[in-house]
Design a protein around this motif. Structure first.
Motif, PDB file in Angstrom:
ATOM      1  N   ASP A 250       0.865  -1.142  -0.006  1.00 35.38           N
ATOM      2  CA  ASP A 250      -0.034  -0.176  -0.150  1.00 35.38           C
ATOM      3  C   ASP A 250       1.242   1.366   0.165  1.00 35.38           C
ATOM      4  OD1 ASP A 250      -2.333   1.474   0.165  1.00 35.38           O
ATOM      5  OD2 ASP A 250      -1.929   1.985   2.106  1.00 35.38           O
ATOM      6  N   ARG A 251       2.362   1.234   0.492  1.00 35.99           N
ATOM      7  CA  ARG A 251       2.989   2.580   0.554  1.00 35.99           C
ATOM      8  C   ARG A 251       3.535   2.621  -1.120  1.00 35.99           C
ATOM      9  NH1 ARG A 251       7.142   1.150   4.318  1.00 35.99           N
ATOM     10  NH2 ARG A 251       5.527   0.992   5.537  1.00 35.99           N
ATOM     11  N   LEU A 252       3.810   1.474  -1.405  1.00 28.07           N
ATOM     12  CA  LEU A 252       4.143   1.719  -2.721  1.00 28.07           C
ATOM     13  C   LEU A 252       3.299   2.512  -3.775  1.00 28.07           C
ATOM     14  CD1 LEU A 252       6.635  -1.458  -3.328  1.00 28.07           C
ATOM     15  CD2 LEU A 252       6.865   0.873  -3.160  1.00 28.07           C
ATOM     16  N   VAL A 253       1.805   2.128  -3.595  1.00 30.12           N
ATOM     17  CA  VAL A 253       0.771   2.435  -4.519  1.00 30.12           C
ATOM     18  C   VAL A 253       0.894   4.103  -3.765  1.00 30.12           C
ATOM     19  CG1 VAL A 253      -1.533   2.229  -5.146  1.00 30.12           C
ATOM     20  CG2 VAL A 253      -0.001   0.280  -4.299  1.00 30.12           C
ATOM     21  N   LYS A 254       0.381   4.590  -2.606  1.00 25.64           N
ATOM     22  CA  LYS A 254      -0.143   5.296  -2.158  1.00 25.64           C
ATOM     23  C   LYS A 254       1.342   6.894  -2.956  1.00 25.64           C
ATOM     24  CE  LYS A 254      -0.209   7.906   1.788  1.00 25.64           C
ATOM     25  NZ  LYS A 254       0.200   8.020   3.230  1.00 25.64           N
ATOM     26  N   GLN A 255       2.009   6.171  -2.578  1.00 28.51           N
ATOM     27  CA  GLN A 255       4.093   7.046  -3.710  1.00 28.51           C
ATOM     28  C   GLN A 255       3.145   6.976  -5.061  1.00 28.51           C
ATOM     29  OE1 GLN A 255       6.589   4.846  -1.443  1.00 28.51           O
ATOM     30  NE2 GLN A 255       6.933   5.433   0.558  1.00 28.51           N
ATOM     31  N   ALA A 256       3.434   6.454  -5.392  1.00 29.64           N
ATOM     32  CA  ALA A 256       3.469   6.712  -7.268  1.00 29.64           C
ATOM     33  C   ALA A 256       2.080   7.294  -7.328  1.00 29.64           C
ATOM     34  CB  ALA A 256       2.821   4.649  -7.444  1.00 29.64           C
ATOM     35  N   PHE A 257       0.569   7.013  -6.511  1.00 25.20           N
ATOM     36  CA  PHE A 257       0.012   7.559  -7.230  1.00 25.20           C
ATOM     37  C   PHE A 257      -0.339   8.882  -6.646  1.00 25.20           C
ATOM     38  CE2 PHE A 257      -3.480   3.859  -7.082  1.00 25.20           C
ATOM     39  CZ  PHE A 257      -3.370   3.385  -7.920  1.00 25.20           C
ATOM     40  N   GLY A 286      -7.748   9.006   0.203  1.00 23.06           N
ATOM     41  CA  GLY A 286      -7.037   7.876   1.075  1.00 23.06           C
ATOM     42  C   GLY A 286      -6.985   6.284   0.518  1.00 23.06           C
ATOM     43  N   ALA A 287      -7.067   5.673   1.172  1.00 25.81           N
ATOM     44  CA  ALA A 287      -6.997   3.954   0.973  1.00 25.81           C
ATOM     45  C   ALA A 287      -9.032   3.543   1.659  1.00 25.81           C
ATOM     46  CB  ALA A 287      -5.914   3.766   1.624  1.00 25.81           C
ATOM     47  N   SER A 303      -7.048  -7.205   5.415  1.00 28.31           N
ATOM     48  CA  SER A 303      -6.550  -6.112   5.332  1.00 28.31           C
ATOM     49  C   SER A 303      -6.431  -5.382   4.255  1.00 28.31           C
ATOM     50  CB  SER A 303      -5.527  -7.272   5.674  1.00 28.31           C
ATOM     51  OG  SER A 303      -5.562  -8.282   3.948  1.00 28.31           O
ATOM     52  N   VAL A 304      -7.929  -5.586   3.673  1.00 30.56           N
ATOM     53  CA  VAL A 304      -7.632  -4.647   2.116  1.00 30.56           C
ATOM     54  C   VAL A 304      -6.761  -3.346   2.538  1.00 30.56           C
ATOM     55  CG1 VAL A 304      -9.933  -4.251   1.907  1.00 30.56           C
ATOM     56  CG2 VAL A 304      -8.355  -4.626   0.009  1.00 30.56           C
ATOM     57  N   ARG A 305      -6.364  -2.782   1.187  1.00 32.21           N
ATOM     58  CA  ARG A 305      -6.964  -0.830   1.254  1.00 32.21           C
ATOM     59  C   ARG A 305      -6.922  -0.873  -0.273  1.00 32.21           C
ATOM     60  NH1 ARG A 305      -6.777  -2.335   5.548  1.00 32.21           N
ATOM     61  NH2 ARG A 305      -6.119  -1.234   7.719  1.00 32.21           N
ATOM     62  N   LEU A 306      -8.184  -0.112  -0.736  1.00 30.08           N
ATOM     63  CA  LEU A 306      -8.738   0.361  -2.078  1.00 30.08           C
ATOM     64  C   LEU A 306      -8.154   1.587  -3.072  1.00 30.08           C
ATOM     65  CD1 LEU A 306      -9.919  -0.439  -4.419  1.00 30.08           C
ATOM     66  CD2 LEU A 306     -11.900  -0.190  -3.939  1.00 30.08           C
ATOM     67  N   ARG A 307      -7.320   1.877  -3.703  1.00 30.80           N
ATOM     68  CA  ARG A 307      -6.861   2.659  -3.995  1.00 30.80           C
ATOM     69  C   ARG A 307      -7.566   3.522  -5.467  1.00 30.80           C
ATOM     70  NH1 ARG A 307      -3.669   5.927  -0.674  1.00 30.80           N
ATOM     71  NH2 ARG A 307      -3.232   4.228   1.661  1.00 30.80           N
ATOM     72  N   ALA A 308      -7.215   4.528  -6.044  1.00 30.24           N
ATOM     73  CA  ALA A 308      -7.505   4.709  -7.547  1.00 30.24           C
ATOM     74  C   ALA A 308      -6.948   5.889  -7.729  1.00 30.24           C
ATOM     75  CB  ALA A 308      -8.913   4.294  -7.639  1.00 30.24           C
ATOM     76  N   VAL A 309      -6.984   5.847  -9.320  1.00 28.19           N
ATOM     77  CA  VAL A 309      -6.021   7.567  -9.444  1.00 28.19           C
ATOM     78  C   VAL A 309      -6.905   7.567 -11.696  1.00 28.19           C
ATOM     79  CG1 VAL A 309      -4.497   7.355  -8.622  1.00 28.19           C
ATOM     80  CG2 VAL A 309      -4.283   6.732 -10.543  1.00 28.19           C
ATOM     81  N   GLU A 310      -7.401   8.599 -11.643  1.00 32.53           N
ATOM     82  CA  GLU A 310      -7.360   8.709 -12.796  1.00 32.53           C
ATOM     83  C   GLU A 310      -7.149   9.524 -13.850  1.00 32.53           C
ATOM     84  OE1 GLU A 310     -12.083   9.547 -14.101  1.00 32.53           O
ATOM     85  OE2 GLU A 310     -10.759  11.432 -14.597  1.00 32.53           O
ATOM     86  N   ARG A 311      -6.481   9.304 -14.972  1.00 29.43           N
ATOM     87  CA  ARG A 311      -5.926  10.199 -16.197  1.00 29.43           C
ATOM     88  C   ARG A 311      -6.633  11.583 -16.316  1.00 29.43           C
ATOM     89  NH1 ARG A 311      -1.152  10.929 -18.303  1.00 29.43           N
ATOM     90  NH2 ARG A 311      -0.181   9.326 -17.500  1.00 29.43           N
ATOM     91  N   VAL A 312      -6.066  12.645 -16.552  1.00 28.48           N
ATOM     92  CA  VAL A 312      -7.789  14.082 -16.885  1.00 28.48           C
ATOM     93  C   VAL A 312      -6.417  14.620 -18.181  1.00 28.48           C
ATOM     94  CG1 VAL A 312      -8.542  14.442 -14.638  1.00 28.48           C
ATOM     95  CG2 VAL A 312      -5.877  14.924 -14.952  1.00 28.48           C
ATOM     96  N   THR A 313      -5.364  14.275 -17.964  1.00 26.56           N
ATOM     97  CA  THR A 313      -4.599  14.909 -19.079  1.00 26.56           C
ATOM     98  C   THR A 313      -3.391  13.853 -19.921  1.00 26.56           C
ATOM     99  OG1 THR A 313      -2.792  16.205 -18.007  1.00 26.56           O
ATOM    100  CG2 THR A 313      -5.063  17.174 -18.701  1.00 26.56           C
TER     101      THR A 313
END
Length: 319
Positions: A250-257, A286-287, A303-313
């Motif tokens: 989750d830390r890697l995902v949070k940092q990448a996002f 957050g998660a 223990s699941v943590r769910l994150r999502a991002v969207e491309r806007v440009t």
């Protein structure tokens, strides 16, 4: 061979997060962790125009998922690969961009529920733990790593407080006889972890088995390479959705996002110049976690943590 079951975690929420990105003719979702195809099946059933590319490193999982998803015809394509090969997979399929990428990280039902794979500690089984069919096994790690290396693996990937004590015991016991099956390792863990610690935090073997699995499959390094590839692969309006089950994942995902959504201007600038807007935006705050009701029905959701991002440009290539 025992048969796996499959209860996808946060299924409705995952589909809801992906749906806006996939609600267009010819939309493509890449399910990077296909497993038994639970999330992919739901997407294909609920979103009529979507094509799914399913990636898995496990040939047996790919076979079973292929059978399950066969009724969808050419709307599903299965690919045998590790998900950090995402860009190569898309190039081979002639897909410069896609509309959604999904990761459901950690061990799948395909591995966990099939006794012969050696992922579970509840039954005696060979210490394999490979998600694919190649490379060193968990037994190889136990029998060849020195005490310092074993301590690092248990501490870093398992967050095991008694890592040094367990590693010393493994080295001592393997000198008598190499480790081959899970029961002997579980017995050692019961002996080395103090009784008060065994009574809290779940099964005493949970952390060690998790650590061995992550080491055998090089999971964090694979994820570290895959996240930028996924972010780069989605087109405008496309989304990357990740379910993590370990704090390091989750830390890697949070940092990448965070890196993908960060403004590329000085913090004290009163406005954002044109062309410097973030290429992506956070979709989740957050998660997100599973509800108590889902956890009671499916303990793997705890223990699941769910994150999502969207491309806007366009632009903003991930580092």
């Amino acid at each position: 061979m025992s048969s796996p079951s499959h209860v996808p975690v946060l299924l409705d929420r995952v589909v809801a997060l992906l749906a806006p990105a996939l609600d267009r003719p010819g939309a493509v979702l890449v399910d990077c962790t296909l497993g038994l195809g639970g999330h992919s099946a739901a997407v294909l059933e609920r979103l009529d125009a979507v094509r799914v590319v399913g990636i898995d490193r496990d040939p047996e999982a790919l076979r079973r998922a292929g059978e399950r998803l066969a009724p969808f015809g050419d709307r599903f394509t299965g690919v045998l690969a590790v998900y950090d090969e995402l860009r190569e997979v898309l190039d081979d399929l002639g897909l410069p961009t896609v509309d959604g990428v999904l990761f459901d990280l950690g061990v799948s039902s395909m591995q966990l529920d099939v006794r012969e794979r050696g992922f579970a500690y509840a039954e005696d089984a060979p210490l394999d733990m490979r998600m694919g069919g190649d490379g060193p096994t968990a037994a190889d790690v136990l029998n060849t790593y020195d005490a310092a290396e074993l301590t690092r693996v248990l501490r870093e990937y398992g967050e095991e407080r008694f890592a040094r004590k367990i590693a010393a015991a493994v080295v001592r016991e393997r000198a008598k006889e190499p480790f081959t099956t899970s029961a002997r390792l579980v017995e050692l863990l019961y002996a080395e972890i103090p009784a008060p610690a065994r009574r809290t935090g779940g099964h005493p073997a949970k952390r060690t088995f998790q650590a061995l699995r992550m080491e055998v499959n090089d999971e964090l390094a694979v994820l570290r390479r895959a996240l930028p590839a996924a972010i780069d692969a989605v087109s405008v309006g496309g989304r990357v959705v990740v379910e993590s089950y370990h704090s390091l994942e989750d830390r890697l995902v949070k940092q990448a996002f965070a890196a993908a959504t960060r403004l590329d201007v000085p913090e004290d600038l009163p406005f954002v110049p044109e062309g410097h807007e973030p290429a992506l935006r956070l979709v989740t705050r957050g998660a997100e976690k599973a509800s108590p009701e889902e956890i009671s029905q499916n303990p793997r959701a705890a223990s699941v943590r769910l994150r999502a991002v969207e491309r806007v440009t366009q632009g903003g290539v991930a580092a």
